[in-house]
Motif scaffolding. Sequence first.
Motif, PDB file in Angstrom:
ATOM      1  N   PRO A  50      54.976  60.715  42.903  1.00 56.19           N
ATOM      2  CA  PRO A  50      55.018  59.492  43.671  1.00 56.19           C
ATOM      3  C   PRO A  50      55.687  58.430  42.802  1.00 56.19           C
ATOM      4  CG  PRO A  50      53.476  60.428  44.116  1.00 56.19           C
ATOM      5  CD  PRO A  50      53.301  61.489  43.090  1.00 56.19           C
ATOM      6  N   THR A  51      55.432  58.898  41.134  1.00 57.67           N
ATOM      7  CA  THR A  51      55.880  58.242  40.289  1.00 57.67           C
ATOM      8  C   THR A  51      56.826  57.561  39.867  1.00 57.67           C
ATOM      9  OG1 THR A  51      55.041  59.298  38.830  1.00 57.67           O
ATOM     10  CG2 THR A  51      53.595  57.848  39.157  1.00 57.67           C
ATOM     11  N   VAL A  52      58.171  58.666  40.597  1.00 53.20           N
ATOM     12  CA  VAL A  52      59.814  58.712  39.754  1.00 53.20           C
ATOM     13  C   VAL A  52      60.346  58.730  40.727  1.00 53.20           C
ATOM     14  CG1 VAL A  52      58.741  61.136  38.228  1.00 53.20           C
ATOM     15  CG2 VAL A  52      59.513  61.109  40.100  1.00 53.20           C
ATOM     16  N   ASP A  53      61.741  58.344  40.225  1.00 55.86           N
ATOM     17  CA  ASP A  53      63.160  58.245  41.232  1.00 55.86           C
ATOM     18  C   ASP A  53      63.283  59.204  42.056  1.00 55.86           C
ATOM     19  OD1 ASP A  53      62.034  55.131  41.131  1.00 55.86           O
ATOM     20  OD2 ASP A  53      63.273  55.360  38.241  1.00 55.86           O
ATOM     21  N   LEU A  54      64.029  59.923  40.658  1.00 58.53           N
ATOM     22  CA  LEU A  54      63.964  61.950  41.570  1.00 58.53           C
ATOM     23  C   LEU A  54      63.514  62.793  41.164  1.00 58.53           C
ATOM     24  CD1 LEU A  54      68.284  61.982  41.545  1.00 58.53           C
ATOM     25  CD2 LEU A  54      66.870  63.712  40.815  1.00 58.53           C
ATOM     26  N   VAL A  55      64.225  63.623  42.119  1.00 58.83           N
ATOM     27  CA  VAL A  55      63.167  65.043  41.559  1.00 58.83           C
ATOM     28  C   VAL A  55      64.028  66.107  41.063  1.00 58.83           C
ATOM     29  CG1 VAL A  55      61.727  66.735  41.804  1.00 58.83           C
ATOM     30  CG2 VAL A  55      61.348  64.547  42.468  1.00 58.83           C
ATOM     31  N   HIS A  56      64.359  66.659  40.063  1.00 59.13           N
ATOM     32  CA  HIS A  56      65.869  68.160  40.287  1.00 59.13           C
ATOM     33  C   HIS A  56      64.903  68.904  40.077  1.00 59.13           C
ATOM     34  CE1 HIS A  56      69.421  68.717  38.468  1.00 59.13           C
ATOM     35  NE2 HIS A  56      69.845  69.912  38.558  1.00 59.13           N
ATOM     36  N   LEU A  57      65.326  69.779  40.978  1.00 60.55           N
ATOM     37  CA  LEU A  57      64.579  71.685  41.149  1.00 60.55           C
ATOM     38  C   LEU A  57      65.330  72.987  40.135  1.00 60.55           C
ATOM     39  CD1 LEU A  57      62.361  70.918  43.747  1.00 60.55           C
ATOM     40  CD2 LEU A  57      61.531  71.027  41.905  1.00 60.55           C
ATOM     41  N   THR A  58      65.181  73.475  39.433  1.00 57.20           N
ATOM     42  CA  THR A  58      66.011  74.933  38.993  1.00 57.20           C
ATOM     43  C   THR A  58      65.771  76.091  39.388  1.00 57.20           C
ATOM     44  OG1 THR A  58      64.927  74.638  36.958  1.00 57.20           O
ATOM     45  CG2 THR A  58      65.849  73.680  36.823  1.00 57.20           C
ATOM     46  N   SER A  59      64.966  76.319  40.384  1.00 56.96           N
ATOM     47  CA  SER A  59      65.117  77.496  40.970  1.00 56.96           C
ATOM     48  C   SER A  59      64.658  77.251  42.201  1.00 56.96           C
ATOM     49  CB  SER A  59      63.882  78.053  40.514  1.00 56.96           C
ATOM     50  OG  SER A  59      63.307  79.553  41.308  1.00 56.96           O
ATOM     51  N   LEU A  60      65.227  78.263  43.697  1.00 58.12           N
ATOM     52  CA  LEU A  60      64.665  78.009  44.939  1.00 58.12           C
ATOM     53  C   LEU A  60      63.311  79.116  45.262  1.00 58.12           C
ATOM     54  CD1 LEU A  60      68.486  78.576  46.809  1.00 58.12           C
ATOM     55  CD2 LEU A  60      66.655  76.738  46.870  1.00 58.12           C
ATOM     56  N   PHE A  61      63.243  79.918  45.033  1.00 61.29           N
ATOM     57  CA  PHE A  61      61.784  81.260  45.316  1.00 61.29           C
ATOM     58  C   PHE A  61      60.928  80.782  44.078  1.00 61.29           C
ATOM     59  CE2 PHE A  61      65.861  82.798  45.711  1.00 61.29           C
ATOM     60  CZ  PHE A  61      65.635  83.192  47.493  1.00 61.29           C
ATOM     61  N   TYR A  62      60.549  80.078  42.896  1.00 65.31           N
ATOM     62  CA  TYR A  62      59.410  79.934  41.892  1.00 65.31           C
ATOM     63  C   TYR A  62      58.252  78.904  42.543  1.00 65.31           C
ATOM     64  CZ  TYR A  62      57.227  79.324  37.820  1.00 65.31           C
ATOM     65  OH  TYR A  62      55.844  79.763  36.701  1.00 65.31           O
ATOM     66  N   PRO A  63      56.810  79.298  42.126  1.00 66.60           N
ATOM     67  CA  PRO A  63      56.454  78.857  43.621  1.00 66.60           C
ATOM     68  C   PRO A  63      56.283  76.958  42.713  1.00 66.60           C
ATOM     69  CG  PRO A  63      55.663  80.838  42.675  1.00 66.60           C
ATOM     70  CD  PRO A  63      56.551  80.460  42.515  1.00 66.60           C
ATOM     71  N   LEU A  64      56.416  76.668  41.481  1.00 65.11           N
ATOM     72  CA  LEU A  64      56.072  75.102  41.484  1.00 65.11           C
ATOM     73  C   LEU A  64      57.595  74.556  42.087  1.00 65.11           C
ATOM     74  CD1 LEU A  64      55.265  72.960  39.370  1.00 65.11           C
ATOM     75  CD2 LEU A  64      56.936  73.747  37.690  1.00 65.11           C
ATOM     76  N   SER A  65      58.484  75.263  41.593  1.00 66.58           N
ATOM     77  CA  SER A  65      59.621  74.188  42.586  1.00 66.58           C
ATOM     78  C   SER A  65      59.267  73.963  44.074  1.00 66.58           C
ATOM     79  CB  SER A  65      61.127  75.384  42.603  1.00 66.58           C
ATOM     80  OG  SER A  65      61.724  74.946  41.442  1.00 66.58           O
ATOM     81  N   LEU A  66      59.188  75.203  44.588  1.00 67.84           N
ATOM     82  CA  LEU A  66      58.961  74.920  45.973  1.00 67.84           C
ATOM     83  C   LEU A  66      57.534  73.889  46.663  1.00 67.84           C
ATOM     84  CD1 LEU A  66      58.684  78.422  47.469  1.00 67.84           C
ATOM     85  CD2 LEU A  66      60.643  76.364  47.687  1.00 67.84           C
ATOM     86  N   ALA A  67      56.623  73.834  45.571  1.00 65.13           N
ATOM     87  CA  ALA A  67      55.581  73.122  45.832  1.00 65.13           C
ATOM     88  C   ALA A  67      55.780  71.422  45.488  1.00 65.13           C
ATOM     89  CB  ALA A  67      54.065  72.741  45.509  1.00 65.13           C
ATOM     90  N   ALA A  68      56.520  71.258  44.623  1.00 66.67           N
ATOM     91  CA  ALA A  68      56.949  70.250  44.108  1.00 66.67           C
ATOM     92  C   ALA A  68      57.761  69.802  44.660  1.00 66.67           C
ATOM     93  CB  ALA A  68      57.890  70.309  42.792  1.00 66.67           C
ATOM     94  N   ALA A  69      58.752  70.722  45.716  1.00 66.22           N
ATOM     95  CA  ALA A  69      59.903  69.878  46.776  1.00 66.22           C
ATOM     96  C   ALA A  69      59.730  69.519  48.432  1.00 66.22           C
ATOM     97  CB  ALA A  69      60.935  70.961  47.282  1.00 66.22           C
ATOM     98  N   VAL A  70      58.574  70.310  48.420  1.00 71.06           N
ATOM     99  CA  VAL A  70      57.266  69.475  48.972  1.00 71.06           C
ATOM    100  C   VAL A  70      56.504  68.291  49.074  1.00 71.06           C
ATOM    101  CG1 VAL A  70      54.867  70.093  50.790  1.00 71.06           C
ATOM    102  CG2 VAL A  70      56.180  71.651  50.476  1.00 71.06           C
ATOM    103  N   MET A  71      55.952  67.968  48.163  1.00 68.74           N
ATOM    104  CA  MET A  71      55.870  67.023  47.543  1.00 68.74           C
ATOM    105  C   MET A  71      57.106  65.584  47.466  1.00 68.74           C
ATOM    106  SD  MET A  71      53.334  65.051  47.371  1.00 68.74           S
ATOM    107  CE  MET A  71      51.792  65.876  46.845  1.00 68.74           C
TER     108      MET A  71
END
Length: 384
Positions: A85-106
């Motif tokens: 909620p505090t950042v301007d943009l999120v960049h993820l580096t894996s489609l299937f890693y659980p951390l990426s999926l959870a961050a995408a939802v948020m």
Amino acid sequence: MHLFYPIGTFYPAQSGGPSNSVYWLAKALVRQGVNVTVLSTDTDQPDNTLRNQWLTTEAGRVRYVSTRHHNLPWRSIWQSWQLIPTVDLVHLTSLFYPLSLAAAVMAIRHQKPLVWSPRGELAPAALALRPWLKQLVLKGIRPWASRITFHATSREEMRQIRTHFGPDVRVVELPNYLELPPLLPPSVPGALPPYLLYLGRLHPIKALDRLLEAVALSAVFRNGPWQLRLVGTDASGYGATLRQQADALGLGHRVSIEPPVASEIKQRILADAHALVLPSHSENFGNVVIEALAQGTPVVASLGTPWSILPAEGAGFWVANDPATLAATLDTCLSLPTGKYAQYRQRAIALATAQFDIRTNGHRWLSTYTALTTNQLTTPLCVE
């Protein structure tokens, strides 16, 4: 602008390309005045890496979260949810890693611009591993694809993204940019037997069995002093299979299977190789190609890699990875006259420096992020 990278592993870990490529990108952005935050697990970190505290680094603000099971990074997920909620943009580096999926939802929930890099995970050979689970994840992402900016490192990866998420999905095509190492001086002639090099993960997707068959078929290799060095991480025991194959082909004394290397040792091995060979069935990019080119080492890459630029720039070869074709190409490469080979080395350095150095190309990512955070990037594009 505040950018956030939730990632499974991060420098100084060496667990795959993103550990380094995101590190180099973050450093370049910090030099341009961008506020960067990186949240990583502590997987593969050295013992002296400080855990569970924010560190001020050249790559921005970095936190390595203690993680007992890499594929269940609950603490990292929770902390990323607090940050998004505090950042301007999120960049993820894996489609299937659980951390990426959870961050995408948020990120989607908070309507944050979201950049997602598949990093080769959409290649057919990669999707063939645990296909039912990956298809389930892709099905879950598709309804939200219009809210995502995908990142492709090649035209082939852009095609794969559109195949899975729709022809109108927004894609930015940018290669991986590296922080090029210093060019090492040549070693003393004759200090080591001349060798071909593979450097990377020892895994069936890398088609190293075909490379062994190719050197067995190569008359120039077999009748000369050449060695083949296979250097890299062997997490699954595939190296033992390759060793058995080398012995069966009568190449046991000509093939060495070696543990991974880093820093100047890695650069020295790359610099002294006659050529780097990347015979992979599938590769979304291949940072090691740039590292080899930066040391003046020509590259033989398969058609499964996005390296058609190599023959166009006179810095290497781009060929099918069947053993016969590879063998014929190796014969050509190993037989280059001295002057011609020197030209290949010079062009390799020029290609790496002009097109893949993060120091001179980092502004392309900054332009992309700026356009996304100001709602100016609305169509698929290749950043020039």
